[in-house]
Structure formats: structure tokens, C-alpha cells
Write a protein that holds these residues in place. Sequence first.
Motif: not given
Length: 369
Positions: A208, A216, A213, A196, A199-200, A349-350, A346
Amino acid sequence: MRRALGLLLTTAATFLLVAAAARTEQGYQWHIPSWLPPPVVPADNPMSEAKVELGRRLFYDPRLSADGTMSCASCHEQARAFADARPTPSGVTGEAHPRNAMSLANAGYLPVLTWANPLQTRLEQQALVPMFGESPVEMGMAGREQAMFDRLRREPVYPPLFRAAFPEREGVIDLGTITKALAAFQRALVSAGSPYDRYRYGGEPNAISDSAKRGEALFFSERLECFHCHGGVHLTDSLVHSRKPFAEYAFHNTGLYDRDGKGAYPPDNTGLLEQSGRADDMGRFRTPSLRNVELTAPYMHDGGIATLEEVIAHYEAGGRARGPNTSPFLPGFHLSGEEKQDLVAFLKSLTDRDFVNDPRFADPWKASP
């Protein structure tokens, strides 16, 4: 709505000076991405590679416990993002702790370090609690300070490490140098390399999955309200860093218990009430970060919820035992089966796999004497 207990005020200039020092002091280099400010470093405990390495040795050393069976790592495992697999840990006497061992990832960014004590603001101070606390007993070293110092002095690895880490103290082994080294190691535990994050913040749109997504979008929606408490760079509403002019921290009641029809929590876990004495602080606990949440089960302050799916079900119901102090950010909601899968995707993904496998944070005693 009252979201924060208070502010720890300082000046932006002070934090900026600390940040500048933190990047260069004694050659210490933060292993963090450019988008993330470094943690705040207290002036009386500057970072150094030697100090962090000493702190790592101490963190994994059972000689810091009364019977030589327990180290800091006993309740804070690297593979679990420095959290614990048990609902609540037990100390050297077998006495159970009433609260789950929190993850130490990014502990240097926390202005309040425990579940429900706003007075615990420094890692140097907090390190004394597991070693010498008596209610509950954890490592059981109360009254055994000299024995601990003698044990460490007799270990050939330590005298040169203490001299390298604390040349201004001529390498003395005492509570001051021990707790400062432990704190330095914990400040070095920065986790910011999850999919993440890439990605972010890292410009990788495919880091991700599409499911993550969609999760999220759900997480940050007003429909679910998750982001009100789990927002910001570390997905918590408790944060301080070297570019932030003040520290923010908050405590919330998430509707876990109602023992008397008036919102009472178990007597050994009343939350912020223990410190404040205020009735409306019953059941309020600090918001944990959701970084690496896939690895830090079981969840909640008492480890009473086993899986991410069960956590989602808890919040979907608006709490399992709503009382007068339950947070207004638990309105309840309904998710389809697919939406639940997306939300879990999500949250997974962290997970920062590099962090939990980083040899810089691993047990050094396994690699050498």
C-alpha cells in the motif's frame, strides 16, 4: 458503554471440530490465506464443491423470482463485492425496500446477517426472506413454492447438480436443498486478498502507498475512534469464525436522523427497536464490514450517503442529527485536506480486486446454458 447486544455462546471445542471438518469435508478446499480461520459451517450443511456450484447457479437464476426477472445477484453484484449500486432495491412488484443491500463478502463470518435483526443468524434461514418475504415483497415467491420447484426440475442442468450436491437426499429439489446450496455458495464468498491484507498480514511492506499508511494510522487512532466499531480482521465488531469460542455482534446509532428532537428515525427504519421494543435501540444498526468499501456505495443502512468523502464528513461532524441514542464513538474531529486524502487512500486499499473478478463466483449462466 453498551457495545454488544449479546453473545451467542458455544464452546471452543465445537468450533475447532467444525473448522477441521470444513477443511476436508467431501474434498472442499477453502480458498483463504493461512492467517484467516475458515467460517463456521453448520453440522447440518457441510460444504462441498458440488453444493457450492449448485448454489452459484441458483444465486444467479431468475427462476427463483415470481416473474422470472430477478435473481439474488440482481441486488448483490460481484463487481460491487456483492452489494448494490442503488440506495435501496425494488422487488418484482416495484415495491421499494427500505434498506440498502449489504455486501455478501465474508457473510460466513457474520453471526447476525441483516441490518437490524439479531434473530437472523443462519444463511440457510435468511435465504427464505428475499424469496418469500411479503413486507416488503422482493422476489415474490410466497405461495409459489411448487412452481419454483417445477421450474428448476425442468432445467436440464439442475437434476444432476442436486444429486451431486445432496446424495443423501437423492437429489430432491425442495426448500431445504435450495436454501442449503445458496448458503454454501455465500459461505464460499471469502474476500481476503486486498493490498491492505498483503501489507498487514502478508509481509509485503510496499503493498500500500505511504498515503494509505498514514490513513491507517488515522483510522486506528483514538482521535477518530473508527476502529472501535470497525476493528478486527474484517473491520467490523460483528464476527464469528471457527477458532473463536463465541460470537460477537453489535448495533450502533450513527447520528443519521432526528425526526422529533428526541432522536426518532423514519418509521420504516427504526433499527434494532423493531425487534427489541426498547426506546434506546432507536436507530441502532449492525456495523457493516469495511472490506471493499470503495465498491459498495452508497453507504449507511438506507443508502443515504453517496461517497466515501461524504461518509468522512458525516463522522467528522459527529453525525448529522445527533440524538440521545447516538453512539459515544462519534465524538467528531477535524481533518486537514491531506488527512482526508490519506484516510480515503487507506479505505481504498481494502479493495480486493481478485475477489470481484474471481470466475468461481461469477454468473455461470453467461458461460453455459
